[in-house]
Motif scaffolding. Structure first.
Motif, short mmCIF file in Angstrom:
data_model
loop_
_atom_site.label_atom_id
_atom_site.label_comp_id
_atom_site.label_asym_id
_atom_site.label_seq_id
_atom_site.Cartn_x
_atom_site.Cartn_y
_atom_site.Cartn_z
N LEU A 10 39.47 36.46 14.34
CA LEU A 10 39.08 36.87 15.69
C LEU A 10 37.80 37.70 15.60
O LEU A 10 37.81 38.80 15.05
CB LEU A 10 40.18 37.71 16.36
CG LEU A 10 41.55 37.05 16.46
CD1 LEU A 10 42.54 38.02 17.10
CD2 LEU A 10 41.48 35.75 17.23
N PRO A 11 36.68 37.20 16.11
CA PRO A 11 35.41 37.90 15.96
C PRO A 11 35.37 39.27 16.63
O PRO A 11 34.56 40.10 16.28
CB PRO A 11 34.37 36.95 16.57
CG PRO A 11 35.13 35.93 17.33
CD PRO A 11 36.54 35.93 16.83
N GLU A 12 36.27 39.51 17.57
CA GLU A 12 36.25 40.78 18.30
C GLU A 12 37.38 41.73 17.91
O GLU A 12 37.66 42.67 18.65
CB GLU A 12 36.32 40.49 19.81
CG GLU A 12 35.10 39.78 20.34
CD GLU A 12 33.83 40.63 20.25
OE1 GLU A 12 33.89 41.86 20.48
OE2 GLU A 12 32.77 40.05 19.92
N TYR A 13 38.03 41.51 16.78
CA TYR A 13 39.12 42.44 16.46
C TYR A 13 38.52 43.79 16.06
O TYR A 13 37.50 43.88 15.39
CB TYR A 13 40.07 41.84 15.41
CG TYR A 13 39.80 42.15 13.96
CD1 TYR A 13 40.56 43.11 13.29
CD2 TYR A 13 38.82 41.47 13.23
CE1 TYR A 13 40.34 43.38 11.95
CE2 TYR A 13 38.60 41.74 11.90
CZ TYR A 13 39.36 42.69 11.27
OH TYR A 13 39.14 42.97 9.95
N HIS A 14 39.15 44.86 16.54
CA HIS A 14 38.61 46.21 16.36
C HIS A 14 39.62 47.18 15.76
O HIS A 14 39.65 48.36 16.11
CB HIS A 14 38.10 46.75 17.70
CG HIS A 14 36.78 46.19 18.09
ND1 HIS A 14 36.66 44.98 18.72
CD2 HIS A 14 35.53 46.63 17.88
CE1 HIS A 14 35.39 44.71 18.92
NE2 HIS A 14 34.68 45.70 18.42
N CYS A 15 40.45 46.72 14.87
CA CYS A 15 41.44 47.61 14.25
C CYS A 15 40.76 48.86 13.70
O CYS A 15 39.74 48.77 13.01
CB CYS A 15 42.14 46.87 13.11
SG CYS A 15 43.30 47.90 12.19
N PHE A 16 41.31 50.02 14.02
CA PHE A 16 40.75 51.28 13.53
C PHE A 16 40.76 51.33 12.01
O PHE A 16 39.85 51.87 11.39
CB PHE A 16 41.52 52.48 14.10
CG PHE A 16 41.04 53.79 13.56
CD1 PHE A 16 39.85 54.34 14.01
CD2 PHE A 16 41.75 54.46 12.59
CE1 PHE A 16 39.37 55.54 13.49
CE2 PHE A 16 41.29 55.67 12.08
CZ PHE A 16 40.10 56.21 12.53
#
Length: 162
Positions: A10-16
């Protein structure tokens, strides 16, 4: 060699914890070790509590991220944290290298999955330990578009990102 986590499709995953797309995150990467996975890290002053000391909550986050991704990679199912217990042996200092080593506990297959982790310094001394219980869940429960659910389902069904 770094392991591709399933979310990387997923190009937009933003896991901290593990996304390279989150400029405020930890940017953890995972590599195999003899019994599980490890994450090497070194945190700067942006992640401190007392001056020069890594915030303890972030130590818990790092352990949780490493154990959680091990479960996803080893069991090929997503899982959420049910409980997490962190024991701090000694402070982690900013600007120093550490490794978080995660392993699964031997157990009967079932919905609850148990893992443990150690955070060690460059000399191999244990600085923190963690144990956690995770519950597997169905990807359809996520608030994601159907095409992203399909991508994740395919990725989870492909061991080691092959």
């Amino acid at each position: 060699m770094a392991i591709d986590v399933p979310w990387s499709v997923l190009p937009e995953y933003h896991c901290f914890g593990c996304s390279p797309h989150n400029p405020s995150g930890l940017g953890l990467t995972f590599t195999p070790h003899e019994d599980g996975v490890e994450a090497r890290f070194e945190l700067g002053r942006a992640f401190e509590s007392y001056p020069g000391v890594v915030h303890g909550g972030l130590v818990g986050v790092i352990c949780d991220e490493t154990m959680g991704n091990l479960i996803v990679l080893a069991r090929q199912v997503p899982a959420f944290t049910v409980s997490l217990r962190t024991r701090y042996v000694a402070p982690l200092l900013v600007g120093r290298p550490y490794r978080c080593l995660a392993r699964l506990r031997d157990e009967e297959p079932g919905p609850l999955i148990h893992a443990y982790a150690d955070v060690v310094d460059a000399d191999g001394a244990v600085r923190a330990t963690a144990t956690a219980t995770y519950q597997s869940f169905d990807l359809a429960e996520l608030a994601l578009p159907e095409d992203e659910i399909a991508l994740l389902s395919t990725r989870l069904a492909t061991p080691n990102g092959a």
